[in-house]
Design a protein around this motif. Structure first.
Motif, PDB file in Angstrom:
ATOM      1  N   GLY A 232       2.096  -0.814  15.736  1.00 22.77           N
ATOM      2  CA  GLY A 232       2.639  -1.990  15.055  1.00 22.77           C
ATOM      3  C   GLY A 232       1.716  -2.568  14.008  1.00 22.77           C
ATOM      4  N   GLY A 233       0.456  -2.760  14.349  1.00 24.67           N
ATOM      5  CA  GLY A 233      -0.442  -3.513  13.480  1.00 24.67           C
ATOM      6  C   GLY A 233      -0.897  -2.820  12.221  1.00 24.67           C
ATOM      7  N   GLY A 234      -0.702  -1.495  12.109  1.00 26.17           N
ATOM      8  CA  GLY A 234      -1.226  -0.785  10.947  1.00 26.17           C
ATOM      9  C   GLY A 234      -0.185  -0.275   9.982  1.00 26.17           C
ATOM     10  N   GLY A 235       1.093  -0.679  10.187  1.00 25.14           N
ATOM     11  CA  GLY A 235       2.147  -0.165   9.325  1.00 25.14           C
ATOM     12  C   GLY A 235       1.981  -0.524   7.870  1.00 25.14           C
ATOM     13  N   VAL A 236       1.356  -1.678   7.601  1.00 28.98           N
ATOM     14  CA  VAL A 236       1.179  -2.111   6.219  1.00 28.98           C
ATOM     15  C   VAL A 236       0.324  -1.119   5.432  1.00 28.98           C
ATOM     16  CG1 VAL A 236      -0.850  -3.541   6.740  1.00 28.98           C
ATOM     17  CG2 VAL A 236       0.573  -4.083   4.765  1.00 28.98           C
ATOM     18  N   LEU A 237      -0.584  -0.413   6.108  1.00 25.94           N
ATOM     19  CA  LEU A 237      -1.413   0.572   5.416  1.00 25.94           C
ATOM     20  C   LEU A 237      -0.552   1.652   4.792  1.00 25.94           C
ATOM     21  CD1 LEU A 237      -4.742   2.061   6.692  1.00 25.94           C
ATOM     22  CD2 LEU A 237      -3.051   3.515   5.624  1.00 25.94           C
ATOM     23  N   PHE A 238       0.437   2.146   5.538  1.00 30.35           N
ATOM     24  CA  PHE A 238       1.280   3.218   5.028  1.00 30.35           C
ATOM     25  C   PHE A 238       2.301   2.699   4.025  1.00 30.35           C
ATOM     26  CE2 PHE A 238      -0.516   4.567   9.000  1.00 30.35           C
ATOM     27  CZ  PHE A 238      -1.002   5.821   8.671  1.00 30.35           C
ATOM     28  N   HIS A 239       2.738   1.464   4.210  1.00 34.23           N
ATOM     29  CA  HIS A 239       3.617   0.838   3.221  1.00 34.23           C
ATOM     30  C   HIS A 239       2.936   0.804   1.864  1.00 34.23           C
ATOM     31  CE1 HIS A 239       6.348  -2.336   1.554  1.00 34.23           C
ATOM     32  NE2 HIS A 239       5.233  -2.648   0.909  1.00 34.23           N
ATOM     33  N   GLU A 240       1.707   0.322   1.841  1.00 37.84           N
ATOM     34  CA  GLU A 240       1.011   0.143   0.573  1.00 37.84           C
ATOM     35  C   GLU A 240       0.395   1.439   0.047  1.00 37.84           C
ATOM     36  OE1 GLU A 240       1.057  -2.353  -1.286  1.00 37.84           O
ATOM     37  OE2 GLU A 240       1.559  -4.084  -0.046  1.00 37.84           O
ATOM     38  N   ALA A 241      -0.316   2.152   0.910  1.00 38.59           N
ATOM     39  CA  ALA A 241      -1.106   3.288   0.441  1.00 38.59           C
ATOM     40  C   ALA A 241      -0.265   4.522   0.157  1.00 38.59           C
ATOM     41  CB  ALA A 241      -2.181   3.631   1.480  1.00 38.59           C
ATOM     42  N   CYS A 242       0.917   4.630   0.791  1.00 36.39           N
ATOM     43  CA  CYS A 242       1.737   5.823   0.595  1.00 36.39           C
ATOM     44  C   CYS A 242       3.151   5.483   0.132  1.00 36.39           C
ATOM     45  CB  CYS A 242       1.822   6.614   1.903  1.00 36.39           C
ATOM     46  SG  CYS A 242       0.229   6.926   2.674  1.00 36.39           S
ATOM     47  N   GLY A 243       3.729   4.411   0.686  1.00 35.83           N
ATOM     48  CA  GLY A 243       5.123   4.100   0.398  1.00 35.83           C
ATOM     49  C   GLY A 243       5.407   3.868  -1.065  1.00 35.83           C
ATOM     50  N   HIS A 244       4.596   3.057  -1.730  1.00 34.64           N
ATOM     51  CA  HIS A 244       4.851   2.775  -3.142  1.00 34.64           C
ATOM     52  C   HIS A 244       4.783   4.038  -3.988  1.00 34.64           C
ATOM     53  CE1 HIS A 244       5.454  -1.491  -3.173  1.00 34.64           C
ATOM     54  NE2 HIS A 244       4.361  -1.713  -2.479  1.00 34.64           N
ATOM     55  N   GLY A 245       3.927   4.959  -3.612  1.00 36.75           N
ATOM     56  CA  GLY A 245       3.816   6.213  -4.357  1.00 36.75           C
ATOM     57  C   GLY A 245       5.019   7.114  -4.190  1.00 36.75           C
ATOM     58  N   LEU A 246       5.924   6.790  -3.261  1.00 40.43           N
ATOM     59  CA  LEU A 246       7.131   7.585  -3.035  1.00 40.43           C
ATOM     60  C   LEU A 246       8.370   6.915  -3.625  1.00 40.43           C
ATOM     61  CD1 LEU A 246       6.392   8.656   0.648  1.00 40.43           C
ATOM     62  CD2 LEU A 246       6.188  10.067  -1.403  1.00 40.43           C
ATOM     63  N   GLU A 247       8.182   5.858  -4.411  1.00 41.95           N
ATOM     64  CA  GLU A 247       9.286   5.197  -5.101  1.00 41.95           C
ATOM     65  C   GLU A 247       9.544   5.901  -6.430  1.00 41.95           C
ATOM     66  OE1 GLU A 247       8.585   0.729  -3.230  1.00 41.95           O
ATOM     67  OE2 GLU A 247       7.564   1.298  -5.089  1.00 41.95           O
ATOM     68  N   ALA A 248      10.820   6.174  -6.722  1.00 37.48           N
ATOM     69  CA  ALA A 248      11.173   7.069  -7.825  1.00 37.48           C
ATOM     70  C   ALA A 248      10.723   6.568  -9.194  1.00 37.48           C
ATOM     71  CB  ALA A 248      12.673   7.315  -7.834  1.00 37.48           C
ATOM     72  N   ASP A 249      10.601   5.244  -9.388  1.00 42.60           N
ATOM     73  CA  ASP A 249      10.148   4.778 -10.695  1.00 42.60           C
ATOM     74  C   ASP A 249       8.713   5.214 -10.965  1.00 42.60           C
ATOM     75  OD1 ASP A 249       9.307   3.073  -8.672  1.00 42.60           O
ATOM     76  OD2 ASP A 249       9.680   1.221  -9.783  1.00 42.60           O
ATOM     77  N   HIS A 250       7.860   5.164  -9.925  1.00 47.81           N
ATOM     78  CA  HIS A 250       6.494   5.650 -10.099  1.00 47.81           C
ATOM     79  C   HIS A 250       6.469   7.159 -10.316  1.00 47.81           C
ATOM     80  CE1 HIS A 250       5.152   1.857  -7.767  1.00 47.81           C
ATOM     81  NE2 HIS A 250       4.886   1.703  -9.038  1.00 47.81           N
ATOM     82  N   ILE A 251       7.396   7.866  -9.672  1.00 44.85           N
ATOM     83  CA  ILE A 251       7.466   9.320  -9.832  1.00 44.85           C
ATOM     84  C   ILE A 251       7.868   9.670 -11.265  1.00 44.85           C
ATOM     85  CG2 ILE A 251       8.642  11.418  -9.075  1.00 44.85           C
ATOM     86  CD1 ILE A 251       6.682  10.227  -7.012  1.00 44.85           C
ATOM     87  N   GLN A 252       8.912   9.010 -11.782  1.00 49.09           N
ATOM     88  CA  GLN A 252       9.386   9.331 -13.125  1.00 49.09           C
ATOM     89  C   GLN A 252       8.388   8.956 -14.208  1.00 49.09           C
ATOM     90  OE1 GLN A 252      13.372   7.742 -13.632  1.00 49.09           O
ATOM     91  NE2 GLN A 252      14.285   9.447 -12.510  1.00 49.09           N
ATOM     92  N   LYS A 253       7.581   7.942 -13.933  1.00 51.68           N
ATOM     93  CA  LYS A 253       6.526   7.578 -14.888  1.00 51.68           C
ATOM     94  C   LYS A 253       5.276   8.432 -14.715  1.00 51.68           C
ATOM     95  CE  LYS A 253       8.008   2.724 -14.986  1.00 51.68           C
ATOM     96  NZ  LYS A 253       7.644   1.340 -14.558  1.00 51.68           N
ATOM     97  N   ASN A 254       5.285   9.287 -13.688  1.00 52.71           N
ATOM     98  CA  ASN A 254       4.153  10.158 -13.380  1.00 52.71           C
ATOM     99  C   ASN A 254       2.882   9.361 -13.115  1.00 52.71           C
ATOM    100  OD1 ASN A 254       3.229  12.785 -12.865  1.00 52.71           O
ATOM    101  ND2 ASN A 254       2.329  12.957 -14.908  1.00 52.71           N
ATOM    102  N   VAL A 255       3.040   8.251 -12.384  1.00 53.01           N
ATOM    103  CA  VAL A 255       1.886   7.429 -12.029  1.00 53.01           C
ATOM    104  C   VAL A 255       1.710   7.415 -10.514  1.00 53.01           C
ATOM    105  CG1 VAL A 255       1.933   5.992 -14.086  1.00 53.01           C
ATOM    106  CG2 VAL A 255       3.308   5.327 -12.106  1.00 53.01           C
TER     107      VAL A 255
END
Length: 462
Positions: free
Chosen positions: A236-259
């Motif tokens: 429970g307590g560490g989910g924010v790490l994966f939200h921030e460190a990995c989740g945002h990088g899997l959002e398609a706008d970041h993918i299409q901008k190649n960032v």
């Protein structure tokens, strides 16, 4: 909230001068809140915000206008303004026939707006009393309550017409304790997509007691070590790490901008085979749960990484249309005044097969993190820094002394690869608000107990 025939006319006006796509988003949101600080009710209020946002897309250009005037004249004027911003010529009138999509909103047992303010104030006072009763070292207690009811209607030129009714209720307790180690803090929060029945499931006294105990425990904490160490993150307590460190990088706008470090890597091994990450807007009553996203797409369970293999990204309407991809229910916006963008819902790392006791016992020395706080992430590189708000030393396979607050420093993609144990005790973490490009939306996250073979701990111990 507005008549179907009027929605159809507004869409027709939005497309009158030429357009590839048009959308009407209508929102009516009511909210109430209360805050107690230092034994006194400092804030008690309520509010209402209603209006519509209209989007018109012509090629690569998007026009957007919003209005608080939900009359026909106001909506048509906003549609004309959005069309003008995106105008590409073409002319003509397009009639849009709408087909209503059946959705099922989260059930509500007791509407918060029907609960007396005195009852909500009593919750704050009970939390204050219990937290202060945990010991003389407690110097300050704050508590806050909030609820909202958000009704939305979404219609677009593809013929979609969908609606949702979202009720969320939240309670937070913060405590400050003072001792030889200086001032130490504790915090607990609970929030769900449900009504006032939240307080049948959770007792504010328990939250207050846990927050006070956290602050008091940290008074006897030793400085956190520094350097690269094995880190066990509690359920429970560490989910924010994966939200921030990995989740945002899997959002398609970041993918299409190649960032994003995950761009172009679908089908590749990007994590330990023990890792499966899912974004799921359908988990019953969780903070990031809804019936439809803010583009009218039904909430879905989207597997992003399965057994360490990157399987897909999260998509909104425009980016999915451009790539010919199916919608994933990740188009979200803060309010009718904002354009939607790709956002997470409830992002979780699923269960493994180890018990949490086995993971700790198999860690000779390291750090056990019960709760992570805020942090910073570079989505292009995955580098992050997170605060440890509650952590303990692991010695000889046992959790021993509490540690003062320090930082976890690492790289998201590397962390995914260095997870060598995943527990069977999955829990959702506390409710959160995800900020992106100036917009905040409610999100949830969760993990089972897990171990990362090496993370840099930024402590103060020599």
């Amino acid at each position: 909230m507005i008549e179907e025939a009027l929605v159809s006319r507004v869409l027709g006006e939005a497309l009158r001068t030429g357009g590839d796509f048009a959308e009407v988003f209508v929102e009516d949101k009511r909210s109430s809140s209360g805050r107690l600080d230092d034994g006194k009710i400092e804030e008690l209020g309520s509010g209402r915000d209603r209006g519509a946002g209209i989007r018109v897309v012509v090629g690569e250009t998007t026009g957007f206008a919003h209005t608080a005037d939900l009359s026909e004249a106001g909506l048509l004027a906003a549609a004309e303004a959005a069309a003008a911003a995106a105008r590409g010529g073409g002319g003509g009138v397009r009639t849009v026939e709408l087909t209503r999509v059946d959705t099922s909103s989260q059930p509500v047992g007791e509407r918060p707006e029907e609960v007396a303010k005195a009852t909500k104030v009593e919750l704050l006072q009970r939390a204050d009393e219990v937290a202060r009763g945990q010991g003389g070292a407690i110097r300050q207690v704050s508590a806050s309550y909030g609820d909202s009811r958000r009704r939305i209607l979404v219609a677009n030129s593809d013929g979609l017409l969908a609606a949702d009714d979202q009720t969320r209720t939240l309670f937070v307790v913060g405590v400050v304790a003072s001792g030889d180690a200086g001032m130490q803090t504790g915090r607990r929060s609970v929030g769900h997509t449900m009504g006032f029945e939240l307080f049948d499931r959770y007792q504010v006294e328990d939250l207050a007691r846990e927050a006070a105990e956290q602050a008091l425990t940290k008074l006897r904490a030793r400085p956190a070590p520094s350097g690269a160490l094995p880190v066990v993150i509690g359920s429970g307590g560490g989910g924010v790490l994966f939200h921030e460190a990995c989740g945002h990088g899997l959002e398609a706008d970041h993918i299409q901008k190649n960032v994003s470090v995950f761009a172009g890597r679908v089908g590749q091994q990007v994590a330990s085979p023990l890792v499966t990450i899912v974004d799921d807007g359908t988990i019953a009553n969780e903070w990031g749960t809804f019936a439809i996203d803010d583009e009218g797409t039904p909430a879905q369970r989207n597997v992003l990484i399965e057994d360490g293999i990157l399987t897909d990204y999260m998509w909104d309407q425009l980016r999915a249309r451009k790539e010919g991809r199916a919608l994933s229910g990740n188009g979200r916006r803060q309010s009718y005044k904002h354009l939607p963008m790709v956002r997470m819902t409830n992002t979780v790392l699923t269960n493994g097969s180890s018990t949490p006791e086995e993971i700790v016992a198999d860690t000779p020395n390291g750090v056990y993190v019960s709760h992570l706080g805020g942090g910073q992430v570079n989505t292009a590189t995955g580098d992050f820094v997170f605060g440890m708000t509650e952590a303990y030393l692991i010695e000889d396979g046992k959790i021993t002394e509490p540690l003062r607050e320090g930082n976890l420093i690492g790289n998201g993609p590397k962390v995914l690869e260095m997870i060598d144990a995943v527990g069977n005790d999955f829990q959702m973490g506390p409710p959160g608000t995800c900020g992106k490009d100036g917009q905040g939306v409610p999100v949830g996250d969760g993990v089972p107990t897990l171990r990362v073979t090496s993370l840099t701990v930024g402590g103060t111990a020599a």
